[in-house]
Design an enzyme around this catalytic site. Structure first.
Site, PDB file in Angstrom:
ATOM      1  CG  HIS A  64     -68.367 -21.091   5.521  1.00 55.73           C
ATOM      2  ND1 HIS A  64     -67.237 -20.739   4.813  1.00 55.73           N
ATOM      3  CD2 HIS A  64     -67.937 -21.442   6.757  1.00 55.73           C
ATOM      4  CE1 HIS A  64     -66.172 -20.879   5.585  1.00 55.73           C
ATOM      5  NE2 HIS A  64     -66.565 -21.303   6.778  1.00 55.73           N
ATOM      6  CG  ASP A  97     -66.403 -19.849   1.838  1.00 55.65           C
ATOM      7  OD1 ASP A  97     -67.329 -20.605   2.146  1.00 55.65           O
ATOM      8  OD2 ASP A  97     -65.600 -19.386   2.660  1.00 55.65           O
ATOM      9  CB  SER A 149     -64.197 -20.355   8.601  1.00 59.24           C
ATOM     10  OG  SER A 149     -63.911 -21.610   8.049  1.00 59.24           O
TER      11      SER A 149
END
Length: 742
Positions: free
Chosen positions: A198, A137, A529
């Protein structure tokens, strides 16, 4: 005699009063759910329908205030106080889907885990601390309390990883970054440290510690936690602010993670466009295949390109593809027009306009002509198309859903109202007050603006609400079928992916707008996600109980124990949610599993047209394709699902499967098939008897019939009275296949 009669009369009156009082005291708040809006009925007429229903049930006890709230925007229903008997009578009405108590729940930031049954008190094993989840990520923010190593011992002895330009601890035991060409942006951090948020969000959803009093500026306040809080995390930063997540970096991250010795890989990235590639022409196929060979299951987000059919972009059978489902938390944002009209919108609006009214303007009326734009583009509020001077200090009406990054140009505006075809998907955060509103309310606001010279509006700070319609798959979640191998089912499972609060990097604002100065340590995000790390954590949880299970066995356990979802709420059925919503608790004891070896996948690839030479390069052995493999491989791949694509009116197809007993030592399973009348599904043999753990039994499934619909859904359940091993069956006809890039 007279006094006896008076006594009896008083007794009767007293009894009636007591009963009535008891009845009123005994009433509880119920939700009456009625599905979609009745055809031909305007949503404004629904409250009167609800009143009529309440009158029939309550009779003389009815009062107008009995209806506490009417659901009328995106679905039909109402809230009312009823006794248990009255609730039963309400449930018997033809137009009612369900009636259930309005239970009081304590808000948790990780409500998603409670929603799927993973409470703080569930059974865990000491091996959980030996499980290592590799997260590919944007990196991680190590100072977050979610990643503290307090109470953790040293990393497992099997760990071979290291930390690059980063200080690890006993929670984050590995951290690497990959930027092959050294292409960094001015805000990128050249280390595994997270500059975007994220990666911290996904990693803490998987294995974040218990953190009390976490929230997004007061929203979703409670205790944050991951699905496997005792597990270790290994970070592989392959995504950057400037260049995104290149395939080269992604494949390198797979390479590092496999070599380091992770147990599960979670990767919440994918292609930006709907493009189809043969197997082994993407980093996801290749990396996950080699992970599988080393006993590592890869969980991958299905992508956010839905709701079109065949909008997934990764689909190999050895990967766990995860769709995004809702939980029972939602956020409503009230909007008030200057004429007094008030309606609900959807967003996560942290701003408070203090009830101040602002001028209302339509984006289509203020194009950025200096930039060469006209109303046909400015009405969508796309970046740079609106004259930012003319919208300054105003609330702007935009014609359709826009992404957060699109509205940066409106930073001088007081707020925006977006006309949304599916407002339920608008639960995101913006750099200014914003709300997604129904098309009907958008037209209402636009008509008011036109009719009044001094039209005004205001947007209120959001309120948290309970969504009784959950779970369903949100429209942005990519759908199947598999465009490369139509006779395999994708996605595999669904997991919570909407309104998930988890750790965040304070370097990155709440929204994607560069000028947003709000720095937070926890943020609410939605997307596949967010679903992917839920499934990765569920896989890690199963692995902690069964460390020797293969990736296919873990995937099978998650699929066959998944909670079936409603095709009424998801017309794409299994192509939206796969086997259903994950149930990690049940997945630990699935009874039977469908195992698949590397050799089985090789046989499958033979059927996909791969030559002996190609396979030998891939497997580095003497793999060869038999004639039978080429013809029947896809139908004999031992998947815990059945998919059949047909382009003829009648059909007959045989599938072969083998299950492994992991339940009771001595057990006898009987096949139960649920299917529509157009399908004739036979299972041979229809009884499987086992005498030991690990014993394997084979069976055939014959699917025959005809099709008169896009999708026909069925299921096979192996039932021994204790375990119910459910496998979805899907038969479908021609569908539009999207082959262009955007």
């Amino acid at each position: 005699m007279i006094s006896l009669r008076l006594s009896l009369l008083f007794t009767l009156i007293f009894t009636l009063i007591i009963n009535q009082t008891y009845s009123k005291k005994d009433r509880k708040t119920y939700i009456v759910y009625m599905g979609d809006h009745p055809k031909g009925m305007d949503s404004t007429s629904l409250p009167s329908l609800h009143m009529t229903m309440a009158q029939k049930v309550l009779g003389s006890d009815f009062e107008a205030k009995a209806i506490l709230h009417s659901y009328k925007k995106s679905f039909n229903g109402f809230v009312i106080k009823l006794t248990e008997e009255e609730a039963e009578r309400m449930a018997e009405m033809d137009c009612v889907v369900s009636v259930f108590p309005n239970k009081k729940h304590q808000l948790h930031t990780t409500r998603s885990w409670d929603f799927i049954g993973v409470s703080k008190q569930i059974q865990r094993t000491s091996l959980e601390s030996d499980i290592i989840v590799g997260v590919i990520d944007t990196g991680v923010w190590p100072e977050s309390k979610s990643f503290s190593d307090e109470g953790f011992g040293p990393p497992p002895s099997k760990w071979k990883g290291s930390c690059h330009n980063f200080t690890c601890n006993n929670k984050i035991i590995g951290a690497k970054y990959i930027n092959i060409e050294g292409d960094y942006g001015k805000d990128d951090i050249v280390s595994p440290r997270d500059a975007q948020g994220h990666g911290s969000h996904t990693a803490s959803t998987i294995a974040g510690n218990l953190v009390k009093s976490a929230s997004l500026e007061g929203f979703a306040s409670g205790t944050a936690r991951g699905g496997v809080p005792s597990a270790r995390i290994a970070i592989y930063k392959a995504c950057w602010l400037k260049i995104g997540c290149p395939e080269a970096e992604t494949l390198a991250a797979f390479d590092e993670a496999i070599a380091d010795g992770v147990d599960i890989i979670s990767i919440s990235t994918g292609f930006n466009n709907i493009e189809f590639f043969p197997y082994f022409q993407s980093a996801y196929d290749i990396g996950s295949f080699h992970a599988m060979k080393r006993g590592i299951l890869t969980s991958n987000s299905a992508n956010n390109l839905g709701p079109r059919f065949s909008s997934m972009t990764t689909y190999p059978p050895w990967i766990l593809s995860v769709a995004a489902s809702t939980i029972d938390r939602r956020f409503l944002t009230k909007v008030q027009l200057g004429n007094g009209v008030v309606f609900d919108g959807v967003s996560i609006n942290t701003f408070d306009l203090k009830n101040k009214m602002f001028p209302l303007i339509y984006a289509g009326d203020v194009p950025n002509t200096a930039g060469g734009y006209n109303s046909s583009t400015s009405r969508f509020c796309i970046d740079h198309t609106v004259d930012k001077h003319l919208v300054k200090g105003k609330i702007v009406l935009c014609d359709k859903i826009v992404s957060p990054g699109d509205i940066g140009v409106l930073s001088g505006a007081a707020g925006i109202l977006v006309g949304a075809t599916d407002a339920k998907d608008g639960q995101t955060t913006y750099a200014l007050p914003a709300a997604f509103i129904s098309l009907r309310n958008f037209k209402l606001a636009h008509s008011y603006m036109i009719s009044s010279r001094n039209s005004t509006a205001t947007i209120f700070r959001s309120d948290e609400d309970n969504d009784s319609q959950t779970p369903f798959i949100v429209s942005f979640s990519s759908r199947g079928p598999n465009p490369i191998t139509p006779n395999t089912l994708k996605p595999d499972v669904a997991a919570p992916g909407v309104n998930i609060l988890a750790a965040w990097s304070p370097l990155y604002p709440i929204s994607t707008f560069e000028g947003d100065k709000r720095a937070v340590h926890y943020n609410i995000e939605s997307g596949t996600s967010m679903a992917c790390p839920h499934a990765a954590a569920a896989a890690a949880y199963v692995k902690s109980f069964h460390p020797n299970w293969s990736p296919a066995m873990i995937k099978s356990a998650l699929m066959t124990t998944a909670t079936p979802m409603s095709p009424t709420l998801n017309p794409e059925a299994e192509f939206a949610y796969g086997a259903g919503q994950i149930n990690p608790i049940k997945a630990v004891n699935p009874g039977l599993v469908y195992d698949i070896s590397e050799a089985d996948y090789v046989t499958f690839l033979c059927g996909e047209g791969y030559t002996d030479k190609m396979l030998r390069i891939l497997t580095k052995d003497h793999s060869r394709c038999s004639k039978h493999a080429k013809q029947e491989a896809v139908y004999d791949l031992n998947l815990p699902s059945f998919a059949l694509y047909v382009n003829v009116s009648s059909f007959s197809r045989v599938y072969h499967r083998t299950v492994t007993n992991v339940g009771s030592k001595t057990s006898s399973y009987k096949a139960k098939v649920v299917s529509p009348s157009l399908l004739d599904i036979q299972v041979k043999p229809n009884v499987l008897s086992f005498t030991s753990i690990g014993q394997k039994k084979s069976f055939s499934v014959i699917i025959e019939g005809s099709i008169n619909a896009d999708i026909l859904s069925a299921s096979l359940v192996w039932d021994d009275g204790t375990f119910h091993v459910r496998t979805p069956i899907v038969v479908y006809g021609d569908r539009e296949v999207i082959t262009w890039s955007t």
